[in-house]
Design a protein around this motif. Structure first.
Motif, PDB file in Angstrom:
ATOM      1  N   ALA A   4      53.367  43.343  33.521  1.00 53.32           N
ATOM      2  CA  ALA A   4      54.470  42.620  34.902  1.00 53.32           C
ATOM      3  C   ALA A   4      55.624  42.783  35.026  1.00 53.32           C
ATOM      4  O   ALA A   4      56.068  43.067  36.449  1.00 53.32           O
ATOM      5  CB  ALA A   4      53.923  40.595  34.614  1.00 53.32           C
ATOM      6  N   ARG A  43      56.595  39.853  43.211  1.00 48.13           N
ATOM      7  CA  ARG A  43      55.606  39.345  41.987  1.00 48.13           C
ATOM      8  C   ARG A  43      54.870  39.639  41.908  1.00 48.13           C
ATOM      9  O   ARG A  43      53.636  38.409  42.411  1.00 48.13           O
ATOM     10  CB  ARG A  43      56.445  38.116  41.270  1.00 48.13           C
ATOM     11  CG  ARG A  43      56.423  37.216  41.912  1.00 48.13           C
ATOM     12  CD  ARG A  43      56.938  36.090  41.654  1.00 48.13           C
ATOM     13  NE  ARG A  43      56.502  34.574  41.518  1.00 48.13           N
ATOM     14  CZ  ARG A  43      56.079  34.334  43.252  1.00 48.13           C
ATOM     15  NH1 ARG A  43      57.075  34.676  43.902  1.00 48.13           N
ATOM     16  NH2 ARG A  43      55.914  32.933  43.096  1.00 48.13           N
ATOM     17  N   GLU A  45      51.857  37.861  39.244  1.00 43.34           N
ATOM     18  CA  GLU A  45      51.498  36.642  38.121  1.00 43.34           C
ATOM     19  C   GLU A  45      50.240  36.350  37.453  1.00 43.34           C
ATOM     20  O   GLU A  45      49.778  36.315  39.181  1.00 43.34           O
ATOM     21  CB  GLU A  45      52.230  36.036  38.688  1.00 43.34           C
ATOM     22  CG  GLU A  45      51.971  35.425  40.240  1.00 43.34           C
ATOM     23  CD  GLU A  45      52.744  33.982  40.790  1.00 43.34           C
ATOM     24  OE1 GLU A  45      53.450  33.561  39.808  1.00 43.34           O
ATOM     25  OE2 GLU A  45      52.882  33.811  41.352  1.00 43.34           O
ATOM     26  N   TYR A  46      49.800  35.468  37.184  1.00 41.96           N
ATOM     27  CA  TYR A  46      48.577  35.153  36.843  1.00 41.96           C
ATOM     28  C   TYR A  46      48.730  33.617  36.540  1.00 41.96           C
ATOM     29  O   TYR A  46      49.172  33.492  35.691  1.00 41.96           O
ATOM     30  CB  TYR A  46      47.770  35.359  35.001  1.00 41.96           C
ATOM     31  CG  TYR A  46      46.681  35.088  35.044  1.00 41.96           C
ATOM     32  CD1 TYR A  46      45.466  35.609  36.210  1.00 41.96           C
ATOM     33  CD2 TYR A  46      46.674  33.856  34.207  1.00 41.96           C
ATOM     34  CE1 TYR A  46      44.096  35.736  35.326  1.00 41.96           C
ATOM     35  CE2 TYR A  46      45.175  33.625  34.350  1.00 41.96           C
ATOM     36  CZ  TYR A  46      43.903  34.610  34.171  1.00 41.96           C
ATOM     37  OH  TYR A  46      42.497  34.232  34.204  1.00 41.96           O
ATOM     38  N   GLY A  82      49.528  39.146  43.185  1.00 41.15           N
ATOM     39  CA  GLY A  82      50.747  38.805  43.240  1.00 41.15           C
ATOM     40  C   GLY A  82      51.161  38.113  44.623  1.00 41.15           C
ATOM     41  O   GLY A  82      50.386  37.326  45.480  1.00 41.15           O
TER      42      GLY A  82
END
Length: 173
Positions: A4, A43, A45-46, A82
């Motif tokens: 990531a 960015r 991200e989960y 993201g």
């Protein structure tokens, strides 16, 4: 650095190139100072939440313009991977099997990854996600939520996306 993190760095580089924030090579002009930290730039991200809002890790439906004519497009599922500020970063999805035309797709630079079936498709057809085309969507462009993908699938997709962005052959899950 995590997958990531690598993908985030790649997206930040792409974002600066697209937005024109990066000075020309050899230019004396320095970029304007920007605050450091996780809120700066794109960015990955989960962060799926069942709140009716599109979040990273969710498949949502949005209007996606055609590459050859941005004034036309179609409503299709996308995987949100993201954010860049309030803008969503997403990958287009399809139920078309691109394994059958992989050589032609590769010739045009399109890279697809099988992601299986999910609640985003009421008919539960196998789906693929396109790794080489990151869409920038306003939240208002999202028509409805489909479903969240599991963390392992999300990690596989974002790792493969980072590989493609770095010019490497993507890992398949």
């Amino acid at each position: 650095m995590t997958t990531a993190g690598r993908l985030g760095a790649t997206l930040r580089r792409l974002g600066s190139l697209v937005s024109g924030r990066r000075p020309a090579r050899g230019s004396a002009a320095a970029p304007a100072p920007r605050p450091a930290g996780p809120t700066t730039g794109p960015r990955v991200e989960y962060a799926p939440r069942a709140d009716g809002e599109p979040d990273p890790g969710e498949v949502v439906w949005a209007w996606v313009p055609y590459e050859d004519d941005a004034s036309r497009g179609k409503d299709r599922p996308v995987l949100v991977v993201g954010r860049d500020g309030r803008t969503l970063l997403a990958l287009p999805m399809t139920s078309k099997d691109h394994d059958r035309d992989a050589a032609d797709e590769a010739r045009w630079g399109r890279v697809w990854m099988d992601v299986g079936t999910g609640a985003w498709d009421p008919r539960r057809r196998p789906s693929e996600v396109r790794l080489d085309r990151v869409l920038r969507l306003e939240r208002s462009a999202v028509r409805r939520e489909g479903a969240a993908v599991d963390r392992a699938l999300f990690a596989s997709v974002t790792a493969a996306m980072a590989d493609v962005a770095a010019g490497r052959r993507p890992r398949q899950r």
